[in-house]
Enzyme design. Structure first.
Site, PDB file in Angstrom:
ATOM      1  N   GLU A  78       0.829  -1.217   0.000  1.00  0.00           N
ATOM      2  CA  GLU A  78       0.000   0.000   0.000  1.00  0.00           C
ATOM      3  C   GLU A  78       0.856   1.256   0.000  1.00  0.00           C
ATOM      4  O   GLU A  78       1.904   1.310   0.631  1.00  0.00           O
ATOM      5  CB  GLU A  78      -0.935   0.026   1.211  1.00  0.00           C
ATOM      6  CG  GLU A  78      -1.906  -1.137   1.299  1.00  0.00           C
ATOM      7  CD  GLU A  78      -2.859  -1.255   0.104  1.00  0.00           C
ATOM      8  OE1 GLU A  78      -2.891  -0.330  -0.734  1.00  0.00           O
ATOM      9  OE2 GLU A  78      -3.548  -2.283   0.016  1.00  0.00           O
ATOM     10  N   GLY A  79       0.369   2.250  -0.699  1.00  0.00           N
ATOM     11  CA  GLY A  79       1.123   3.493  -0.863  1.00  0.00           C
ATOM     12  C   GLY A  79       0.872   4.499   0.250  1.00  0.00           C
ATOM     13  O   GLY A  79       0.079   4.280   1.167  1.00  0.00           O
ATOM     14  N   HIS A 113      -3.214  16.624 -11.415  1.00  0.00           N
ATOM     15  CA  HIS A 113      -2.431  15.512 -10.874  1.00  0.00           C
ATOM     16  C   HIS A 113      -2.508  14.384 -11.878  1.00  0.00           C
ATOM     17  O   HIS A 113      -3.569  13.800 -12.095  1.00  0.00           O
ATOM     18  CB  HIS A 113      -2.960  15.031  -9.514  1.00  0.00           C
ATOM     19  CG  HIS A 113      -2.278  13.756  -9.086  1.00  0.00           C
ATOM     20  ND1 HIS A 113      -2.966  12.630  -8.694  1.00  0.00           N
ATOM     21  CD2 HIS A 113      -0.952  13.426  -9.050  1.00  0.00           C
ATOM     22  CE1 HIS A 113      -2.093  11.665  -8.416  1.00  0.00           C
ATOM     23  NE2 HIS A 113      -0.874  12.107  -8.623  1.00  0.00           N
ATOM     24  N   THR A 171      -5.553   7.732  -4.649  1.00  0.00           N
ATOM     25  CA  THR A 171      -5.679   8.276  -3.292  1.00  0.00           C
ATOM     26  C   THR A 171      -4.839   9.556  -3.158  1.00  0.00           C
ATOM     27  O   THR A 171      -5.124  10.388  -2.308  1.00  0.00           O
ATOM     28  CB  THR A 171      -5.234   7.254  -2.220  1.00  0.00           C
ATOM     29  OG1 THR A 171      -3.901   6.820  -2.514  1.00  0.00           O
ATOM     30  CG2 THR A 171      -6.155   6.051  -2.174  1.00  0.00           C
ATOM     31  N   PHE A 172      -3.833   9.693  -4.001  1.00  0.00           N
ATOM     32  CA  PHE A 172      -3.030  10.922  -4.026  1.00  0.00           C
ATOM     33  C   PHE A 172      -3.942  12.106  -4.391  1.00  0.00           C
ATOM     34  O   PHE A 172      -3.892  13.162  -3.768  1.00  0.00           O
ATOM     35  CB  PHE A 172      -1.917  10.763  -5.061  1.00  0.00           C
ATOM     36  CG  PHE A 172      -0.867  11.837  -5.052  1.00  0.00           C
ATOM     37  CD1 PHE A 172       0.372  11.597  -4.490  1.00  0.00           C
ATOM     38  CD2 PHE A 172      -1.097  13.080  -5.633  1.00  0.00           C
ATOM     39  CE1 PHE A 172       1.366  12.578  -4.497  1.00  0.00           C
ATOM     40  CE2 PHE A 172      -0.122  14.059  -5.645  1.00  0.00           C
ATOM     41  CZ  PHE A 172       1.111  13.813  -5.075  1.00  0.00           C
TER      42      PHE A 172
HETATM   43  C1  LIG Z   1      -3.600   1.019  -7.254  1.00  0.00           C
HETATM   44  C2  LIG Z   1      -3.046   1.622  -6.003  1.00  0.00           C
HETATM   45  O1  LIG Z   1      -2.589   2.931  -6.279  1.00  0.00           O
HETATM   46  C3  LIG Z   1      -2.064   3.648  -5.219  1.00  0.00           C
HETATM   47  O2  LIG Z   1      -1.541   4.890  -5.675  1.00  0.00           O
HETATM   48  P1  LIG Z   1      -2.263   6.274  -5.468  1.00  0.00           P
HETATM   49  O3  LIG Z   1      -3.602   5.980  -4.929  1.00  0.00           O
HETATM   50  O4  LIG Z   1      -2.207   7.085  -6.705  1.00  0.00           O
HETATM   51  O5  LIG Z   1      -1.403   7.144  -4.450  1.00  0.00           O
HETATM   52  P2  LIG Z   1      -0.227   6.806  -3.428  1.00  0.00           P
HETATM   53  O6  LIG Z   1      -0.625   5.771  -2.510  1.00  0.00           O
HETATM   54  O7  LIG Z   1       0.205   8.045  -2.794  1.00  0.00           O
HETATM   55  O8  LIG Z   1       0.958   6.226  -4.285  1.00  0.00           O
HETATM   56  C4  LIG Z   1       1.556   6.923  -5.266  1.00  0.00           C
HETATM   57  C5  LIG Z   1       2.984   7.364  -4.889  1.00  0.00           C
HETATM   58  O9  LIG Z   1       3.613   7.689  -6.115  1.00  0.00           O
HETATM   59  C6  LIG Z   1       4.234   8.955  -6.030  1.00  0.00           C
HETATM   60  N1  LIG Z   1       3.417   9.962  -6.738  1.00  0.00           N
HETATM   61  C7  LIG Z   1       2.219   9.808  -7.349  1.00  0.00           C
HETATM   62  N2  LIG Z   1       1.794  10.962  -7.884  1.00  0.00           N
HETATM   63  C8  LIG Z   1       2.741  11.884  -7.611  1.00  0.00           C
HETATM   64  C9  LIG Z   1       2.866  13.273  -7.895  1.00  0.00           C
HETATM   65  O10 LIG Z   1       2.032  13.914  -8.490  1.00  0.00           O
HETATM   66  N3  LIG Z   1       3.992  13.878  -7.433  1.00  0.00           N
HETATM   67  C10 LIG Z   1       4.948  13.215  -6.734  1.00  0.00           C
HETATM   68  N4  LIG Z   1       6.003  13.902  -6.312  1.00  0.00           N
HETATM   69  N5  LIG Z   1       4.858  11.895  -6.457  1.00  0.00           N
HETATM   70  C11 LIG Z   1       3.765  11.248  -6.887  1.00  0.00           C
HETATM   71  C12 LIG Z   1       4.283   9.288  -4.555  1.00  0.00           C
HETATM   72  O11 LIG Z   1       5.441   8.712  -3.984  1.00  0.00           O
HETATM   73  C13 LIG Z   1       3.035   8.599  -4.021  1.00  0.00           C
HETATM   74  O12 LIG Z   1       3.080   8.395  -2.648  1.00  0.00           O
HETATM   75  C14 LIG Z   1      -0.961   2.869  -4.598  1.00  0.00           C
HETATM   76  O13 LIG Z   1      -0.565   3.477  -3.404  1.00  0.00           O
HETATM   77  C15 LIG Z   1      -1.404   1.496  -4.220  1.00  0.00           C
HETATM   78  O14 LIG Z   1      -0.319   0.793  -3.712  1.00  0.00           O
HETATM   79  C16 LIG Z   1      -1.942   0.788  -5.412  1.00  0.00           C
HETATM   80  O15 LIG Z   1      -0.902   0.583  -6.342  1.00  0.00           O
END
Ligand SMILES: C[C@@H]1O[C@H](OP(=O)(O)OP(=O)(O)OC[C@H]2O[C@@H](n3cnc4c(=O)[nH]c(N)nc43)[C@H](O)[C@@H]2O)[C@@H](O)[C@H](O)[C@@H]1O
Length: 409
Positions: free
Chosen positions: A32-33, A270, A368-369
């Site tokens: 999980e991220g 985003h 979730t970002f």
């Molecule tokens: C399908 C799921 O998607 C989930 O991703 P999702 O919700 O986008 O969002 P996060 O859980 O935050 O995971 C994405 C990670 O990728 C990087 N990242 C993504 N977008 C950006 C951005 O705009 N700027 C920067 N600096 N970094 C970014 C950052 O390290 C972030 O914590 C995953 O956490 C789960 O594990 C799973 O893969």
């Protein structure tokens, strides 16, 4: 009631159980991220708050950050055992729930052997009956896990990367229900230090009510990250809190509902790429289509500046820039020192802060970002029309808007 006793050298001190400080620890499914983990924190903080209100001096230990799949930069040193204070304002969190950093816990408790670990797991038939029923029960483990029994009363395990932490007892707990049900699990136990692994299995007690939003509002970012984002906004985006109408009280408990906040004169998109390209191929646009969509919005909004938050490699960013050559396209590029200090997590937060202050926000489907940016904008008082929008896939026939989770005070 039972007493708790602790040995200090050759002295033993005992205290009534209800007056003793006790600790809840947790961890989350490794893949999980960052931003799903923030959501799990909210569930656990509500639970810990209730434990403290109902059953004595319970504290929640903040699991150090580290080894996340998405944190792939190699030029930033080890991204392990990072304290929450690197990303969040811990005193703000403490105004909602009794939380403490891991290093403080280890100092206070003076031992690195946890009394009890529950590995949460779904019931084998969880998704079959269709009947909603809150329940829990210690059962044999359904899957292999990373805890190994070394000898009686001594288990080794991942423990966030600490090699010197062990546990006295490890059990698998089939669990179905809200995080508050964890109160029932531990309220009568004698253990002082209890960890829940796979805490993501416990659901939000309530989703979207005032308590949920209080937990969310308490998650203020570390002030130095806010400052770095502010500097970038004023230097490159002509955006200041005063001009944008986003001045906020330092103390989140003093924040009141607001509406119609203006935001800085730029659009933020985003653009989640990398694993989303194959995980969500239908909803993730090509760079050309993303540029078209952004252009349409810029024209409607009469804006000429766009800020891109993305996990895309530079080559993809440059391609997007070419498609948008008549506009000013910006991305946050951290200095070497910022990157080495605040790492991938800190840089991602700076991107989120910049996006949350934009006049208009376009997110990515089911990221979730993006969700966390939407919440930030709800807290600040932006019109929902400027927040709950997303980029659409090239051939998406029905590109639904994201669900609107409006703030409640
Ligand atoms: C399908 C799921 O998607 C989930 O991703 P999702 O919700 O986008 O969002 P996060 O859980 O935050 O995971 C994405 C990670 O990728 C990087 N990242 C993504 N977008 C950006 C951005 O705009 N700027 C920067 N600096 N970094 C970014 C950052 O390290 C972030 O914590 C995953 O956490 C789960 O594990 C799973 O893969």
């Amino acid at each position: 009631s039972t007493d708790f006793c602790t040995k200090y050298g050759d002295k033993i001190e005992c205290q009534e159980k209800s007056k003793f400080t006790r600790y809840i620890l947790y961890d989350v499914n490794p893949p999980e991220g960052f931003n799903l983990r923030r959501d799990v924190y909210m569930r656990m903080s509500v639970f810990a708050r209730k434990m403290q209100q109902n059953f004595g001096d319970w504290h929640l230990v903040l699991p150090p950050w580290g080894q996340l799949y998405h944190w792939q930069s190699i030029d930033v040193g080890l991204q392990e055992l990072l304290p929450w204070s690197l990303f969040f304002n811990v005193s703000s969190l403490q105004q909602f729930a009794p939380v403490m950093e891991m290093h403080q816990f280890l100092q206070e408790i003076g031992t690195s052997s946890l009394d009890l670990v529950y590995i949460l797991q779904h019931y084998a038939d969880a998704f079959e009956s269709g009947k909603w029923e809150e329940k829990f029960e210690v059962e044999p483990c359904h899957e292999d896990n990373k805890y190994t029994h070394v000898n009686v009363g001594n288990y080794r395990g991942p423990f966030w990367g600490y090699t010197n932490i062990t546990a006295k007892q490890v059990e698998c707990l089939s669990f179905h229900g809200h995080a508050s049900q964890l109160q029932e699990v531990i309220k009568d136990l004698d253990a002082r230090t209890i960890m829940f692994d796979h805490a993501e299995i416990a659901l939000h007690d309530t989703f979207g009510d005032a308590l949920y939003w209080k937990a969310r509002r308490s998650m203020r970012f570390a002030s130095v990250l806010v400052k770095l984002a502010s500097n970038f906004r004023s230097e490159y985006l002509n955006s200041t809190d005063k001009a944008d109408g986003t001045v906020r009280p330092d103390d989140w408990t003093q924040e009141t509902p607001r509406e119609g906040v203006l935001g800085g004169p730029y659009l933020c998109a985003h653009m989640r790429r990398k694993d989303f390209l194959w995980g969500r191929p239908k909803q993730i646009p090509s760079l050309e289509s993303a540029a078209h969509q952004i252009k349409d919005h810029l024209e409607k909004l009469k804006l000429s500046t766009i800020f891109i938050a993305t996990d895309a490699p530079n080559s993809e960013f440059q391609e997007l820039e070419q498609h948008l050559s008549q506009y000013q396209v910006l991305r946050y590029k951290p200095s070497k020192i910022v990157k080495q200090t605040y790492k991938d997590g800190g840089v991602a937060i700076i991107d989120q802060i910049i996006c949350s202050h934009a006049r208009y926000f376009l997110g990515t489907y089911e990221s979730t970002f993006s969700f966390r940016i939407q919440e930030e904008r709800e807290i600040m008082g932006f019109d929902s029309e400027t927040t709950f929008n997303r980029l659409c896939g090239d051939k998406e026939k029905k590109c639904n808007k994201p669900s609107m989770w409006r703030i409640v005070f």
